[in-house]
Write a protein that holds these residues in place. Structure first.
Motif, PDB file in Angstrom:
ATOM      1  N   HIS A   1      45.371  30.549  41.160  1.00  0.00           N
ATOM      2  CA  HIS A   1      46.523  31.448  41.166  1.00  0.00           C
ATOM      3  C   HIS A   1      47.827  30.721  41.497  1.00  0.00           C
ATOM      4  O   HIS A   1      48.833  30.845  40.782  1.00  0.00           O
ATOM      5  CB  HIS A   1      46.256  32.577  42.157  1.00  0.00           C
ATOM      6  N   GLY A   2      47.833  29.935  42.567  1.00  0.00           N
ATOM      7  CA  GLY A   2      49.056  29.249  42.982  1.00  0.00           C
ATOM      8  C   GLY A   2      49.525  28.250  41.937  1.00  0.00           C
ATOM      9  O   GLY A   2      50.721  28.132  41.651  1.00  0.00           O
ATOM     10  N   ALA A   3      48.567  27.534  41.360  1.00  0.00           N
ATOM     11  CA  ALA A   3      48.916  26.566  40.316  1.00  0.00           C
ATOM     12  C   ALA A   3      49.527  27.292  39.117  1.00  0.00           C
ATOM     13  O   ALA A   3      50.508  26.822  38.521  1.00  0.00           O
ATOM     14  CB  ALA A   3      47.675  25.780  39.901  1.00  0.00           C
ATOM     15  N   GLY A   4      48.961  28.425  38.778  1.00  0.00           N
ATOM     16  CA  GLY A   4      49.505  29.223  37.675  1.00  0.00           C
ATOM     17  C   GLY A   4      50.927  29.685  37.964  1.00  0.00           C
ATOM     18  O   GLY A   4      51.793  29.692  37.078  1.00  0.00           O
ATOM     19  N   LEU A   5      51.181  30.051  39.210  1.00  0.00           N
ATOM     20  CA  LEU A   5      52.534  30.471  39.598  1.00  0.00           C
ATOM     21  C   LEU A   5      53.524  29.315  39.474  1.00  0.00           C
ATOM     22  O   LEU A   5      54.644  29.482  38.968  1.00  0.00           O
ATOM     23  CB  LEU A   5      52.526  30.995  41.038  1.00  0.00           C
ATOM     24  N   ALA A   6      53.107  28.131  39.944  1.00  0.00           N
ATOM     25  CA  ALA A   6      53.988  26.957  39.849  1.00  0.00           C
ATOM     26  C   ALA A   6      54.298  26.649  38.389  1.00  0.00           C
ATOM     27  O   ALA A   6      55.422  26.277  38.043  1.00  0.00           O
ATOM     28  CB  ALA A   6      53.328  25.751  40.528  1.00  0.00           C
ATOM     29  N   ALA A   7      53.295  26.820  37.529  1.00  0.00           N
ATOM     30  CA  ALA A   7      53.445  26.474  36.112  1.00  0.00           C
ATOM     31  C   ALA A   7      54.434  27.393  35.388  1.00  0.00           C
ATOM     32  O   ALA A   7      55.025  27.015  34.386  1.00  0.00           O
ATOM     33  CB  ALA A   7      52.082  26.519  35.424  1.00  0.00           C
ATOM     34  N   ILE A   8      54.584  28.604  35.893  1.00  0.00           N
ATOM     35  CA  ILE A   8      55.405  29.590  35.182  1.00  0.00           C
ATOM     36  C   ILE A   8      56.778  29.793  35.830  1.00  0.00           C
ATOM     37  O   ILE A   8      57.737  30.199  35.176  1.00  0.00           O
ATOM     38  CB  ILE A   8      54.634  30.943  35.095  1.00  0.00           C
ATOM     39  N   TRP A   9      56.903  29.514  37.145  1.00  0.00           N
ATOM     40  CA  TRP A   9      58.096  29.918  37.895  1.00  0.00           C
ATOM     41  C   TRP A   9      59.402  29.342  37.348  1.00  0.00           C
ATOM     42  O   TRP A   9      60.397  30.041  37.168  1.00  0.00           O
ATOM     43  CB  TRP A   9      57.967  29.585  39.385  1.00  0.00           C
ATOM     44  N   GLY A  10      59.412  28.015  37.096  1.00  0.00           N
ATOM     45  CA  GLY A  10      60.651  27.362  36.670  1.00  0.00           C
ATOM     46  C   GLY A  10      61.187  27.949  35.367  1.00  0.00           C
ATOM     47  O   GLY A  10      62.395  28.176  35.220  1.00  0.00           O
ATOM     48  N   THR A  11      60.268  28.210  34.448  1.00  0.00           N
ATOM     49  CA  THR A  11      60.685  28.798  33.166  1.00  0.00           C
ATOM     50  C   THR A  11      61.245  30.199  33.389  1.00  0.00           C
ATOM     51  O   THR A  11      62.301  30.564  32.850  1.00  0.00           O
ATOM     52  CB  THR A  11      59.487  28.858  32.199  1.00  0.00           C
TER      53      THR A  11
ATOM     54  N   GLU B   1      51.590  35.483  35.744  1.00  0.00           N
ATOM     55  CA  GLU B   1      50.442  34.653  36.113  1.00  0.00           C
ATOM     56  C   GLU B   1      49.137  35.437  36.076  1.00  0.00           C
ATOM     57  O   GLU B   1      48.082  34.891  35.730  1.00  0.00           O
ATOM     58  CB  GLU B   1      50.650  34.041  37.505  1.00  0.00           C
ATOM     59  N   HIS B   2      49.204  36.728  36.463  1.00  0.00           N
ATOM     60  CA  HIS B   2      47.975  37.524  36.473  1.00  0.00           C
ATOM     61  C   HIS B   2      47.271  37.479  35.117  1.00  0.00           C
ATOM     62  O   HIS B   2      46.053  37.372  35.053  1.00  0.00           O
ATOM     63  CB  HIS B   2      48.277  38.981  36.865  1.00  0.00           C
ATOM     64  N   GLU B   3      48.056  37.547  34.037  1.00  0.00           N
ATOM     65  CA  GLU B   3      47.425  37.533  32.710  1.00  0.00           C
ATOM     66  C   GLU B   3      46.832  36.160  32.409  1.00  0.00           C
ATOM     67  O   GLU B   3      45.759  36.060  31.810  1.00  0.00           O
ATOM     68  CB  GLU B   3      48.440  37.928  31.625  1.00  0.00           C
ATOM     69  N   LEU B   4      47.526  35.103  32.862  1.00  0.00           N
ATOM     70  CA  LEU B   4      46.963  33.752  32.699  1.00  0.00           C
ATOM     71  C   LEU B   4      45.652  33.634  33.466  1.00  0.00           C
ATOM     72  O   LEU B   4      44.660  33.110  32.961  1.00  0.00           O
ATOM     73  CB  LEU B   4      47.940  32.691  33.217  1.00  0.00           C
ATOM     74  N   GLY B   5      45.660  34.148  34.703  1.00  0.00           N
ATOM     75  CA  GLY B   5      44.457  34.085  35.539  1.00  0.00           C
ATOM     76  C   GLY B   5      43.317  34.883  34.932  1.00  0.00           C
ATOM     77  O   GLY B   5      42.159  34.487  35.002  1.00  0.00           O
TER      78      GLY B   5
ATOM     79  N   CYS C   1      49.577  26.881  49.146  1.00  0.00           N
ATOM     80  CA  CYS C   1      50.967  26.800  49.637  1.00  0.00           C
ATOM     81  C   CYS C   1      51.933  27.425  48.633  1.00  0.00           C
ATOM     82  O   CYS C   1      52.885  28.111  49.014  1.00  0.00           O
ATOM     83  CB  CYS C   1      51.348  25.343  49.914  1.00  0.00           C
ATOM     84  N   VAL C   2      51.697  27.182  47.343  1.00  0.00           N
ATOM     85  CA  VAL C   2      52.572  27.777  46.328  1.00  0.00           C
ATOM     86  C   VAL C   2      52.478  29.301  46.384  1.00  0.00           C
ATOM     87  O   VAL C   2      53.494  30.010  46.313  1.00  0.00           O
ATOM     88  CB  VAL C   2      52.217  27.267  44.914  1.00  0.00           C
ATOM     89  N   ASP C   3      51.275  29.812  46.546  1.00  0.00           N
ATOM     90  CA  ASP C   3      51.108  31.272  46.632  1.00  0.00           C
ATOM     91  C   ASP C   3      51.883  31.833  47.828  1.00  0.00           C
ATOM     92  O   ASP C   3      52.576  32.848  47.724  1.00  0.00           O
ATOM     93  CB  ASP C   3      49.612  31.592  46.735  1.00  0.00           C
ATOM     94  N   VAL C   4      51.787  31.141  48.964  1.00  0.00           N
ATOM     95  CA  VAL C   4      52.518  31.567  50.166  1.00  0.00           C
ATOM     96  C   VAL C   4      54.027  31.582  49.884  1.00  0.00           C
ATOM     97  O   VAL C   4      54.731  32.553  50.191  1.00  0.00           O
ATOM     98  CB  VAL C   4      52.209  30.635  51.362  1.00  0.00           C
TER      99      VAL C   4
END
Lengths: 394, 394
Positions: A283-293, A272-276, A193-196
């Motif tokens: 992927h989606g979890a990584g996006l959530a982790a970085i987005w707010g910052t 996120e790609h580099e984290l992945g 869902c986060v990826d979407v």
């Protein structure tokens, strides 16, 4: 408003039992031999693969099979697929899985249809001039690869995760049966869902004037996915909620939510790609982790957009203080991420990159300090390292 | 939520000066000879046709020309086009105009690509198995034919206006330059906006469960068109407003606003088709003239939908009294029609059918009392006559 092209030739076949149409849909394509490409054993255990084979058999379509695609799909597996297709005379790929399987299928398709090394395209050394035709049976709503023109592959040599886009790889058809996603673990569902959401948000936060139609569609898509992801948290076999999220996954990344804009700011994806690539996170979890910052780091450069997002997506009351609205919106989005069990820092994502690793991530993300990322605010290697540091959290 | 298919292969090329790409877009199709098909002299006077010819010449593409298509396009002209294409060896049709020209091109395409009389398809005697490839350069945002699978032709023999749908006729490309609509008379602009609205409203009012994504997209499309039609009333050369309406026209009728539903209730269109066949009124104006009467006649059978429409599109405050909300919504929609100069009765449309004519309209609309129309409420010949009578107004 900018000029744009919009071309989504993928035929969508949506709903219950639609996987039984795989054979007839491939038959329409007039191919000789199919590669059935899949990931984990879950499509075997669920019986999905058997139903697909039965559908191909019913139409008399010969096929080869290749399983074992993993999340953050690997170049080695792509090369294995290319060799198999060449050996078997495959001229159509049926991807049965999620974004990793479809992306991997696209890479195989490029590798078979073009001379030379397939990694060249992802390394931006050459452009592809063709791709084998591909069809998809989707098993997770997330990447939107079933209607998109993009694919992302990880090269184990240096753990580089790179994307490549071209119109050649758009799926000929996409079979979307929401029931196939009933058995996903909640973490996978929510990460999807986060990826979407992010495929629309990355387009929404841009540095251009915008189109009301595009904004309205984007905002309704974001609200719909957020609402239904919360329903799925409690009721994972809710057909309608699965269907809303699945249809949103395709619309979020097929180009519709970027019409008339500059294409958006893909910094969060690139971060996120580099984290992945380095840590193999979802992927989606990584996006959530970085987005707010990222959002707090850049929002002052586009307060009007962040305030609109806050008001129309997060329902933050309108005020004259755009910065306050923007920050309340970012906070509300992070609250939502937490409510669906998604991390909002690298720590909560379960990784703790050292300063050395952060510099390596920033170096890779900036292609060795040869590119900047982002449009809301252009980010160089030092900004990128800042964001990784700030995102570490506790 | 119902299963659905969604397939919109039309390549959209949107924005300023995009008509200059006509030649290269046709070149991609690999055809031998093009029919340039158009309507009135306005495309000659504006210089558009010359620019199109120059674009074809630049790519070395030979062409024949046929103008003179009229609103509510006639079968005789279609037959003339078919004969011309056969004589000249045309294998691609470039429609330069609005819905009438594109629909006429589709009919010519069917006529050339299939044996027998083309009217058979519109009379529902046979189905087509092919269509010549078609491209469109749009000059009015209205019919949505540039991305739709439908076409409507009027047979002068009995003044019957009939539609035919198939996937074969979807345009290969659609060139959408909002500037080409700057010089339209206001009545045409606003009539077009009503048509755009109605393609989504006809799908919205259905007798099935619905999809939140589809409803959200539909509601944002309706609000966007209403807002921008009012802007165009005062400022017809407002690029952004022209662009919003033009993009909405394509999205409104390409299938997107019907995903997951039963396809909707097309009674208003069917009621208007007979008016258009008998009195040759502007299609959108005819729809505006009939819609309110239809809506009041049927709304009790789907008060929840009419109340949702009232709240989310017309911004009627939520209340427990769904019937009151529905009626306020219908009234607000009619107020809006009047504010853009559109008629809300047959009298205001400028026609006064006699009782005899009403019975004839109802007989034609019910195919001689052999079909009913509508889904919110199924309407037979007598109901249809009722609605025409009630719509007469003063």
């Amino acid at each position: 408003m900018l000029n744009f092209e919009y071309h989504t030739p993928t035929k969508v076949v949506f709903g219950k039992d639609t996987e039984s149409k795989a054979g007839s849909l491939i038959k329409e394509q007039g191919c000789r031999k199919v590669l059935v490409h899949y990931g984990s054993g879950s499509v075997i255990r669920s019986g999905l693969l058997d139903r697909v084979y039965a559908s191909l058999d019913a139409e008399g379509i010969p096929y080869a099979s290749l399983g074992g695609v993993v999340p953050n799909p690997r170049l080695t597996k792509v090369r294995e697929g290319i060799a198999l297709c060449q050996r078997e005379g495959v001229d159509f790929i049926l991807a049965v899985g999620g974004g990793s399987v479809i992306d991997s299928s696209k890479a195989i398709g490029y590798g078979v249809a073009n001379e030379g090394d397939v990694w060249d395209f992802y390394a931006r050394k050459r452009t592809a001039s063709a791709c084998l035709p591909i069809g998809a049976i989707l098993t997770i709503a997330a990447a939107g690869s079933e209607m998109s023109n993009s694919s992302v592959i990880t090269n184990e040599d240096g753990l580089k995760k790179r994307g490549y886009k071209s119109e050649y790889c758009r799926c000929r058809f996409a079979i979307l049966n929401p029931e196939l996603t009933y058995t996903l673990p909640d973490y996978q569902t929510q990460s999807g869902c986060v990826d979407v959401l992010m495929h629309t948000m990355e387009r929404y936060f841009n540095q251009s004037t915008n189109m009301e139609m595009t904004d309205g569609i984007s905002e309704t898509l974001l609200r719909t996915v957020m609402k239904n992801s919360l329903i799925l948290k409690k009721d994972p076999q809710n057909y309608d909620a699965r269907a809303e999220v699945m249809w949103a996954s395709s619309l979020s990344h097929n180009g519709l939510t970027g019409c008339g804009t500059d294409g958006g700011d893909w910094a969060s994806h690139q971060l996120e790609h580099e984290l992945g690539g380095m840590f193999d996170v979802a992927h989606g979890a990584g996006l959530a982790a970085i987005w707010g910052t990222w959002a707090r780091y850049v929002c002052k450069d586009r307060l009007d957009r962040f305030a609109k997002f806050a008001e129309n997506v997060l329902l933050i009351p309108h005020s004259e203080d755009l910065e306050q609205m923007a920050l309340l919106g970012i906070q509300a989005m992070e609250d939502y991420f937490r409510s669906i069990g998604m991390p909002t820092s690298l720590h909560k994502l379960g990784i703790a990159p050292s300063e050395e690793q952060i510099l390596e991530l920033a170096d890779k993300c900036s292609f060795g300090n040869t590119r900047t990322i982002g449009k809301v605010r252009e980010l160089n290697r030092e900004h990128i390292a800042d964001i990784y540091r700030l995102a570490r959290g506790i």
